[in-house]
Motif scaffolding. Structure first.
Motif, PDB file in Angstrom:
ATOM      1  N   LEU A 163       0.867  -1.249  -0.136  1.00  0.00           N
ATOM      2  CA  LEU A 163      -0.144  -0.194  -0.264  1.00  0.00           C
ATOM      3  C   LEU A 163       0.986   1.454   0.082  1.00  0.00           C
ATOM      4  N   PHE A 164       2.170   1.117   0.997  1.00  0.00           N
ATOM      5  CA  PHE A 164       2.802   2.510   0.919  1.00  0.00           C
ATOM      6  C   PHE A 164       3.600   2.843  -0.566  1.00  0.00           C
ATOM      7  N   VAL A 165       4.042   1.949  -1.605  1.00  0.00           N
ATOM      8  CA  VAL A 165       4.652   1.840  -2.678  1.00  0.00           C
ATOM      9  C   VAL A 165       3.688   2.512  -3.726  1.00  0.00           C
ATOM     10  N   ILE A 191       4.174  -3.899 -11.937  1.00  0.00           N
ATOM     11  CA  ILE A 191       4.721  -3.738 -10.698  1.00  0.00           C
ATOM     12  C   ILE A 191       3.841  -2.799  -9.534  1.00  0.00           C
ATOM     13  N   PHE A 192       3.269  -2.138  -9.549  1.00  0.00           N
ATOM     14  CA  PHE A 192       2.523  -0.996  -9.627  1.00  0.00           C
ATOM     15  C   PHE A 192       1.170  -2.598  -8.820  1.00  0.00           C
ATOM     16  N   CYS A 197       1.007  -4.637  -6.595  1.00  0.00           N
ATOM     17  CA  CYS A 197       1.437  -3.821  -4.891  1.00  0.00           C
ATOM     18  C   CYS A 197      -0.117  -3.649  -5.135  1.00  0.00           C
ATOM     19  N   LEU A 198      -0.823  -3.642  -5.650  1.00  0.00           N
ATOM     20  CA  LEU A 198      -2.242  -3.096  -5.663  1.00  0.00           C
ATOM     21  C   LEU A 198      -3.131  -4.402  -4.942  1.00  0.00           C
ATOM     22  N   SER A 199      -3.052  -5.518  -6.278  1.00  0.00           N
ATOM     23  CA  SER A 199      -3.665  -6.758  -5.702  1.00  0.00           C
ATOM     24  C   SER A 199      -2.717  -6.930  -4.153  1.00  0.00           C
ATOM     25  N   VAL A 200      -2.033  -7.194  -3.677  1.00  0.00           N
ATOM     26  CA  VAL A 200      -1.865  -7.709  -2.883  1.00  0.00           C
ATOM     27  C   VAL A 200      -2.155  -6.499  -1.621  1.00  0.00           C
ATOM     28  N   GLY A 201      -2.178  -5.107  -1.854  1.00  0.00           N
ATOM     29  CA  GLY A 201      -2.738  -3.937  -0.581  1.00  0.00           C
ATOM     30  C   GLY A 201      -4.479  -4.567  -0.704  1.00  0.00           C
ATOM     31  N   TYR A 250      -8.209   4.834 -17.251  1.00  0.00           N
ATOM     32  CA  TYR A 250      -7.386   6.248 -18.025  1.00  0.00           C
ATOM     33  C   TYR A 250      -6.813   6.871 -16.784  1.00  0.00           C
ATOM     34  N   VAL A 251      -7.336   7.061 -15.330  1.00  0.00           N
ATOM     35  CA  VAL A 251      -6.390   7.090 -14.069  1.00  0.00           C
ATOM     36  C   VAL A 251      -5.116   6.624 -13.873  1.00  0.00           C
ATOM     37  N   LEU A 252      -5.277   5.059 -14.091  1.00  0.00           N
ATOM     38  CA  LEU A 252      -4.024   4.314 -13.873  1.00  0.00           C
ATOM     39  C   LEU A 252      -2.617   5.009 -15.681  1.00  0.00           C
ATOM     40  N   THR A 253      -3.245   4.603 -16.545  1.00  0.00           N
ATOM     41  CA  THR A 253      -2.680   5.694 -17.049  1.00  0.00           C
ATOM     42  C   THR A 253      -2.389   6.954 -17.234  1.00  0.00           C
ATOM     43  N   VAL A 254      -2.787   8.033 -16.244  1.00  0.00           N
ATOM     44  CA  VAL A 254      -2.626   9.106 -16.039  1.00  0.00           C
ATOM     45  C   VAL A 254      -1.635   9.142 -14.736  1.00  0.00           C
ATOM     46  N   LEU A 255      -1.509   8.402 -13.933  1.00  0.00           N
ATOM     47  CA  LEU A 255      -0.774   8.473 -13.146  1.00  0.00           C
ATOM     48  C   LEU A 255      -0.086   8.005 -13.023  1.00  0.00           C
ATOM     49  N   VAL A 256      -0.120   6.337 -13.608  1.00  0.00           N
ATOM     50  CA  VAL A 256       1.682   5.197 -13.230  1.00  0.00           C
ATOM     51  C   VAL A 256       2.121   5.284 -14.905  1.00  0.00           C
ATOM     52  N   GLU A 257       1.466   4.921 -15.864  1.00  0.00           N
ATOM     53  CA  GLU A 257       1.867   4.875 -16.917  1.00  0.00           C
ATOM     54  C   GLU A 257       2.138   5.681 -17.437  1.00  0.00           C
ATOM     55  N   LYS A 258       1.615   6.639 -17.910  1.00  0.00           N
ATOM     56  CA  LYS A 258       2.669   8.044 -18.689  1.00  0.00           C
ATOM     57  C   LYS A 258       3.567   8.758 -18.185  1.00  0.00           C
ATOM     58  N   PRO A 259       3.301   9.070 -16.885  1.00  0.00           N
ATOM     59  CA  PRO A 259       4.397   9.976 -16.619  1.00  0.00           C
ATOM     60  C   PRO A 259       5.984   8.998 -16.486  1.00  0.00           C
TER      61      PRO A 259
END
Length: 681
Positions: A168-170, A383-384, A387-391, A663-672
């Motif tokens: 969850l921290f990651v 990787i996200f 971690c998201l699956s476990v958390g 859309y949220v994951l693309t903007v927050l995690v993938e695209k940056p």
């Protein structure tokens, strides 16, 4: 002697038996107390709750309503003071018919002890078993057996453990970067407005048609000019103070661009564009249609393995009906082979682009950059998701069908490193963390072959043809041999009786390389051609007829050869060895014909601008949708009833949530990280 006294005597006998069979004293004492309190004239409240939480047999056994899930949420409410209710599921086998039964037992008993207690029929109310066998009117033999290691107890909703907290921290840290960048950019804009500073354009504009592009030349030049005004040339003599200022300016410049790269203002702009200037515009439609096909298949697959109250009726009406090919019927996995074809095609396009920018030189450094770019493209979100699956699965409230989700948590804690190394497809499929990510592993493994084949193309075309032919024949022969030896089914089985299908065949590189290689060869061919090769309409007509006929035959033959014989079958082996590659060739023709201008209405449909924004978020949608389905199925307290309309509504709900979160994951995690890749060059 009264019946109740006889019952207590029986319990005493069973206590001695249980002690002999290594059931702990505490477990037996609590179980005895629960049964005594349940069998009182007025049962204790906690005992009544535990009794009610036991799974009961429902109607329509013939239609497949065999599982008796009970109620997890009701069981955990039971509290006797010394112990509380613990929800478990046992797998019972009766006349080769397996079914799950939900139990609510004292939490002092472990899974092995529960198996012993159920096998000895300890749980009874008024001389009636709480875990009764299927009546003989439905099955001739009313006895039951409990196989070893088929009892699973769910943990209560509680605080996450250390591994879940780390995950969850990651996830929070990864999401905090773009949110921090957004605040930073907003403050800069506010400050500039306050000081009435006029700027021409944006400091972080991007070409919305180039997914992953960061700064244009003029903006780079502007930063360079601003930077050079403050920093002297490194060849000039500087004092110690100037050197320190130079280092500080460089750090400030890097941090400034780093924060802007992760800002939402930078990443929002290019996602919802509806223009495509690149080649292969039909790929957008093919990619999205394949993704919708995969989501529909997962929607059915993850529900049919335990959540249906009419599983037999579903199987009889859907599994062998071509009308339901998009819903886990027939060769529904062919959508994944289409993805592999597209992956091979785009890998060649990406490598040729790098070679072109390097003045037509293919060096080891260039190949390293090519491979590293692929890892940067997929691993942040991968990787996200681990971690998201476990958390997330550790904190979501559970239901009676949470055992699969809990199994995923345990597997990810044990095998997370296989995802980091992208070798999770080499392990047994059920032991794979976020098992749908096998596609990422196999895609990267195939990606390493693209530089080799391009290198052979640049050296000697005949050598390439020879090597490609060998690479193409290997998966065909291996798939055919495995099918003949293990008597594998020709399409994804809905039951685990075909264990070898998942263990040796389904997600292994030696059985999946054909479509990817076809994509590589298609990319080489389309890159080499200087003009249109289709000159006449009859040529295109022959190609289209051959392509569509091949696709129809491949689908039809899968239904014809549906029954799996108990002996090596040549037709099954030949079909298994060839059908993936032939499907890829048929789809490759569609891509080629559309690029040549002979796609007609099909090209018009596949090239619609509406596909472009969804194509930009397709990777994130692919990664998040199974997790949504697992959570939805897991929190249920009752079985689903399959009908077309029920699952259509369920499918549409999953699609809406998948697109929103994609859309949220693309903007927050993938695209940056795509932008950061260019910034770091």
């Amino acid at each position: 002697m009264t019946p109740f006294t006889c019952f207590i005597v029986l319990l005493s006998v069973l206590s001695c038996m249980a002690f002999k069979e290594k059931v702990s004293r505490k477990c037996m004492q609590d179980t005895k107390r629960f049964i005594e309190d349940l069998n009182e004239d007025i049962p204790r409240e906690y005992a009544a709750l535990m009794y009610d939480a036991f799974g009961k047999m429902g109607s329509d056994f013939v239609g497949g309503n065999m599982n008796r899930p009970g109620s997890f949420s009701e069981c955990i409410l039971a509290n006797a003071g010394d112990f509380s209710g613990q929800y478990c599921q046992v797998m019972l086998i009766q006349e080769q018919t397996g079914y799950l039964v939900g139990l609510c037992v004292p939490d002092s008993c472990d899974e092995a002890e529960i198996e012993i207690l159920v096998a000895n029929d300890v749980f009874k109310y008024k001389d009636t078993s709480l875990v009764p066998p299927i009546p003989s009117v439905l099955l001739h033999n009313s006895t039951q057996q409990i196989p070893v290691s088929t009892t699973k107890c769910l943990k209560k909703n509680g605080t996450p453990d250390a591994s879940a907290i780390v995950c969850l921290f990651v996830c929070s840290f990864i999401v905090a970067l773009p949110l921090g960048g957004t605040i930073y950019v907003a403050l800069i804009r506010w400050k500039k407005q306050k000081l009435n500073l006029s700027t021409a354009g944006s400091n972080f504009k991007s070409d919305p048609n180039l997914y992953g592009t960061f700064l244009q030349h003029d903006v780079h030049q502007k930063h360079a000019n601003n930077f050079s005004a403050d920093v002297e040339s490194p060849t000039e003599h500087k004092s110690g103070r100037d050197v320190e200022e130079n280092k500080t300016n460089r750090l400030v410049y890097f941090l400034d661009n780093f924060m802007k790269t992760f800002s939402l203002q930078n990443n929002f702009s290019s996602l919802w564009v509806t223009k495509d200037k690149g080649h292969y515009s039909a790929l957008n439609g093919i990619r999205i249609l394949s993704l919708l096909w995969i989501i529909c298949g997962h929607n059915i697959q993850l529900s049919s393995w335990g959540n249906l109250d009419n599983a037999k009726r579903w199987k009889d009406s859907v599994e062998n009906n071509p009308v339901y090919i998009v819903a886990l019927s027939g060769p529904s996995y062919l959508a994944v082979d289409t993805f592999l074809l597209i992956g091979g095609l785009l890998s060649v396009k990406s490598l040729f682009s790098l070679i072109h920018r390097a003045d037509d030189k293919m060096t080891i450094q260039l190949v390293g950059t090519f491979l590293l770019n692929r890892l940067k493209r997929i691993q942040p979100l991968h990787i996200f998701m681990v971690c998201l699956s476990v958390g997330l699965l550790s904190v979501v409230p559970k239901g009676s069908f949470w055992s699969f989700a809990e199994m995923q948590i345990d597997i990810c804690k044990k095998y997370w490193w296989t995802n980091m190394l992208l070798i999770n497809n080499l392990f047994f499929y059920p032991n794979s963390c976020i098992p749908w990510s096998w596609y990422l592993a196999i895609d990267v493994q195939f990606y390493f072959t693209t530089p080799l084949l391009v290198f052979l193309l640049r050296r000697n075309t005949y050598t390439l043809i020879a090597v490609a032919t060998i690479f193409l024949l290997i998966p065909c022969f291996i798939s055919a041999l495995l099918t003949a030896y293990f008597q594998l089914p020709l399409y994804l089985p809905s039951e685990w009786i075909h264990k070898a299908y998942f263990e040796y065949y389904y997600n292994k590189p030696y059985s999946r390389y054909g479509p990817y290689l076809i994509g590589i060869l298609l990319g080489m061919f389309m890159n080499a051609k200087k003009e249109r090769l289709l000159k006449k309409q009859w040529q295109a007509a022959v190609g289209w007829i051959s392509s569509l006929t091949s696709m129809a035959l491949l689908v039809a033959l899968a239904y014809v050869l549906h029954e799996v014989p108990n002996y090596p079958s040549a037709p099954h082996a030949i079909y298994q060895g060839l059908h993936r590659t032939l499907w890829a060739v048929a789809v490759a023709w569609i891509i080629f014909a559309c690029d040549e201008g002979f796609g007609g209405y099909i090209n018009t449909f596949l090239s619609l601008n509406v596909w472009i924004p969804f194509s930009s978020i397709s990777f994130a949608c692919f990664m998040i949708h199974p997790l949504l389905i697992i959570i939805f199925n897991g929190i249920q307290e009752t079985l689903f009833h399959y009908t077309d309309i029920n699952f259509f509504y369920l499918y549409m709900g999953h699609i809406v949530l998948t697109v929103a979160l994609g859309y949220v994951l693309t903007v927050l995690v993938e695209k940056p990280y795509l932008f950061l890749k260019r910034l770091m060059k």
